[in-house]
Design an enzyme around this catalytic site. Structure first.
Site, PDB file in Angstrom:
ATOM      1  N   ILE A 354       3.241  -0.647   5.668  1.00  0.00           N
ATOM      2  CA  ILE A 354       3.307  -0.449   4.362  1.00  0.00           C
ATOM      3  C   ILE A 354       4.958  -0.541   3.805  1.00  0.00           C
ATOM      4  O   ILE A 354       5.834  -0.006   4.552  1.00  0.00           O
ATOM      5  CB  ILE A 354       2.575   0.783   3.483  1.00  0.00           C
ATOM      6  CG1 ILE A 354       1.385   0.919   4.146  1.00  0.00           C
ATOM      7  CG2 ILE A 354       2.725   0.691   2.308  1.00  0.00           C
ATOM      8  CD1 ILE A 354       0.646   2.140   3.294  1.00  0.00           C
ATOM      9  N   ASP A 355       5.279  -1.515   2.936  1.00  0.00           N
ATOM     10  CA  ASP A 355       6.294  -1.719   2.495  1.00  0.00           C
ATOM     11  C   ASP A 355       6.669  -0.542   1.314  1.00  0.00           C
ATOM     12  O   ASP A 355       5.701   0.026   0.979  1.00  0.00           O
ATOM     13  CB  ASP A 355       6.510  -3.096   1.684  1.00  0.00           C
ATOM     14  CG  ASP A 355       7.889  -3.265   1.031  1.00  0.00           C
ATOM     15  OD1 ASP A 355       8.761  -3.194   1.780  1.00  0.00           O
ATOM     16  OD2 ASP A 355       7.891  -3.308  -0.153  1.00  0.00           O
ATOM     17  N   LYS A 356       7.829  -0.053   1.430  1.00  0.00           N
ATOM     18  CA  LYS A 356       8.566   1.091   0.827  1.00  0.00           C
ATOM     19  C   LYS A 356       8.179   0.770  -0.797  1.00  0.00           C
ATOM     20  O   LYS A 356       7.568   1.263  -1.657  1.00  0.00           O
ATOM     21  CB  LYS A 356       9.577   1.591   1.098  1.00  0.00           C
ATOM     22  CG  LYS A 356      10.143   3.030   0.240  1.00  0.00           C
ATOM     23  CD  LYS A 356      11.444   3.445   0.922  1.00  0.00           C
ATOM     24  CE  LYS A 356      12.583   2.565   0.533  1.00  0.00           C
ATOM     25  NZ  LYS A 356      12.962   2.766  -0.987  1.00  0.00           N
TER      26      LYS A 356
END
Length: 651
Positions: A354-356
């Site tokens: 997951i990208d932040k």
């Protein structure tokens, strides 16, 4: 020899739909209105069905006929082999009945003459066309995604030669050319800044919302947005060598290298198709040599029954009907499925990357803490800082102004405003000299924040901490993903301290910080090389290659267009909770597909046993082609009914 795209299949499907409807009414009408349909002239209705079905079988199903011949020639049986063998048997048998019905053995006749099976050929061809259109629609996304990437770079540039500027096409720029970029313009190629300074919005590459200060000696990338000052830079990488072009190639490679879904129906067909043909041949031979009189009639009836009941109507419907129903249910829940195959793959993922920024967090910096120096109050510090920043368009400046207004603070007018990109702003507020910029080195460090220092009349007044807050729904969503047995790992271009603090706060299984777009894709492939099935969720252009390379890519609906075009699924609300719903939906859909395939195989298995006449010595049972067609229809109805249960799935 693949199938054509949706644009060529659609008119054939619509034609098949129009022609098949009356064939179905004529064929099945006797079941619902026997008094009306059984009094119709069977010769006329037979010719009507022949005339309507012929263009469906040959023109609408032409691509399937080609695939059938290819599978025969290359000895590679698949779903098309079984489909066309079944529909062809039903069609040509029915043609023979219409043309030479009176000359056929009497054992083929029932109370209403010799049964026809044109509706089987027409309906199955129409349904398979529909399934292919749904599958082809998924492949139309690639070009749009790549065009969106390429459109980020400007078409022209301002080249500086001998102190004069001239507008030239980007294609005419070579390494070493000096180019000027004005405020509000995009950088045309990659290069090194030589004159001036500015803040560049690189969110389309990095996913981070805060523009970065650029001065002489700093590198700039094609497609990034110049937000403030004007500067000159020397072109270094142009054309296919720019970072933007490299991202395009990464997306292309990921989409081209992605393995197609191994269709269970095709794998089964590898043995099922020749098996059915052998069974039909043995059935004909056994009845012809060993059966009671009329042997030829019994042999023909049972062989045709075998081929018709084995026609893969239910098998062909098992996957597409469940998928279509799942797509509709997903849309209601805010899960937009752009690639039906991605919904299948999502059910089997084991690891979530997951990208932040914009995925776990809101994507917009906010004031999270105010640390006033001795003699200053937090409200006063924020009021003065926001007043000084009120004329700036910098995201951090907007965050200060928003925070002051949320606290009900009245901002006085600022005069003598001056901004120094990368350093901060200065202004006079209520007669005092205010400076807002980098915090002093000895300021207390907040692990997840950007610190802004404020001075009043030359005296340090305190610091303001700004950060991109975690979405309120993120912790619950992460916990649910863990409950579903998934590992959750954060991948971000942010600094390590911030990434580790966020990962610890959310209880993630790991994190990768300072990751480039190419590295994100590499991480996806590294996890895949370890045997993991990877889901990647993100929202920035920097996420596009990873979204395309992952087994399942999910983009947040609040993100960039290219991220949404590269992903197979989009969470319309931009809410990570919808990702949990997407996983539930995918697993329920795949479970329904498996149930449908089981039902289809059970019907085929039982039907084939009866159709061969294997029970005749013990029970006297024979399965006529008419009953075989009815059994095939019943199996299709059961598959459709099971799939429709997804419409009421609780997510």
């Amino acid at each position: 020899m693949g199938l054509p795209d949706e644009r060529r299949l659609r008119p054939r499907f619509l034609t098949a739909l129009v022609l098949t409807a009356p064939v179905l009414v004529i064929a099945m009408g006797g079941m619902f209105a026997p008094e009306t349909f059984h009094h119709l002239n069977p010769q006329l209705t037979g010719w009507a069905q022949l005339l309507l079905t012929t263009p469906v079988f040959f023109w609408c199903g032409w691509f399937f006929l080609r695939r059938w011949w290819q599978s025969i020639r290359e000895r590679d049986p698949n779903m098309f082999t079984l489909t066309v063998t079944g529909t062809g048997t039903a069609y040509f048998y029915s043609v023979a009945v219409v043309l030479w019905g009176q000359a056929l053995p009497g054992g083929l006749h029932d109370a209403h003459g010799i049964p026809l099976y044109f509706e089987s050929a027409a309906v199955i061809t129409t349904l398979v066309l529909l399934g292919q259109i749904l599958e082809q629609r998924a492949h139309a996304r690639t070009d749009a995604a790549l065009h969106a990437l390429l459109d980020l770079a400007p078409r022209t540039a301002h080249r500086v030669r001998d102190g004069r500027e001239e507008d030239v096409p980007v294609d005419a720029i070579g390494p070493g050319d000096l180019l000027r970029v004005r405020p509000g313009e995009k950088v045309p190629v990659d290069g090194l800044l030589t004159e001036g300074h500015s803040d560049l919005d690189e969110s389309m590459l990095t996913g981070e919302p805060v523009p970065l200060a650029k001065a002489a000696g700093d590198r700039v990338s094609a497609g990034t947005l110049n937000t403030t000052g004007s500067f000159v830079f020397r072109a270094e990488r142009v054309g296919r060598d720019t970072l933007l072009a490299q991202i395009v190639r990464l997306v292309e490679e990921a989409q081209e290298s992605e393995a197609p879904i191994a269709r269970l129906a095709d794998r089964v067909s590898a043995w099922f198709v020749p098996g059915v043909l052998v069974i039909a041949g043995l059935t004909f031979a056994a009845w012809l040599g060993l059966g009671p009189e009329p042997r030829l009639a019994h042999a023909l009836v049972n062989a045709v029954a075998v081929l018709i009941i084995a026609c893969p109507c239910a098998l062909g419907l098992a996957t597409p009907v469940a998928l279509v129903t799942g797509l509709g249910r997903g849309a209601q829940a805010g899960v937009l499925v752009k690639d039906a195959a991605a919904l299948e793959r999502l059910a089997t993922v084991t690891t979530v990357l997951i990208d932040k920024t914009g995925t776990l967090t809101e994507g917009h910096p906010r004031v999270i803490a105010i640390d006033p120096a001795s003699g200053f109050e937090a409200g006063e510090l924020l009021r003065l800082a926001a007043a000084a920043e009120s004329s700036s368009e910098h995201p951090l400046a907007r965050a200060l102004v928003v925070a002051a207004r949320e606290r009900g603070l009245t901002l006085p007018a600022a005069t003598d405003f001056s901004a120094t990109p990368g350093l901060g702003v200065s202004a006079r507020v209520e007669g005092r000299a205010i400076q807002v910029g980098r915090a002093p080195e000895d300021a207390r460090i907040h692990p997840t924040a950007t610190l802004v220092g404020v001075t009043v009349d030359g005296r340090q007044a305190g610091t303001v901490a700004l950060a991109d807050p975690i979405k309120a729904t993120t912790p619950t969503a992460i916990a649910e993903l863990h409950r579903l047995g998934l590992r959750v790992v954060m991948v971000t271009g942010d600094r390590a301290a911030t990434a580790e603090a966020v990962a610890k706060e959310l209880g993630l299984d790991g994190c990768h910080a300072g990751v480039t777009p190419a590295r994100k894709q590499e991480l996806v492939r590294e996890h895949q090389a370890r045997g993991e099935r990877v889901l990647f969720a993100g929202d920035g252009i920097n996420d596009a290659p990873a979204l395309a390379a992952a087994d399942a890519g999910i983009a947040m609906g609040t993100g960039t267009d290219i991220a949404m075009q590269s992903a197979g699924l989009v969470l319309v609300r931009g809410d990570l909770g919808a990702l949990v719903q997407a996983v539930h939906l995918s697993r329920a859909t795949l479970r329904t597909i498996k149930q449908n395939l089981f039902l289809a195989f059970v019907y085929n298995g039982l039907g084939l046993t009866v159709a061969t006449g294997a029970l005749y010595p013990f029970t006297g049972w024979l399965l006529s082609p008419m009953l075989a067609g009815a059994a095939m229809s019943l199996s299709s109805l059961s598959v459709v009914a099971n799939a429709l249960r997804l419409r009421h799935l609780k997510l």
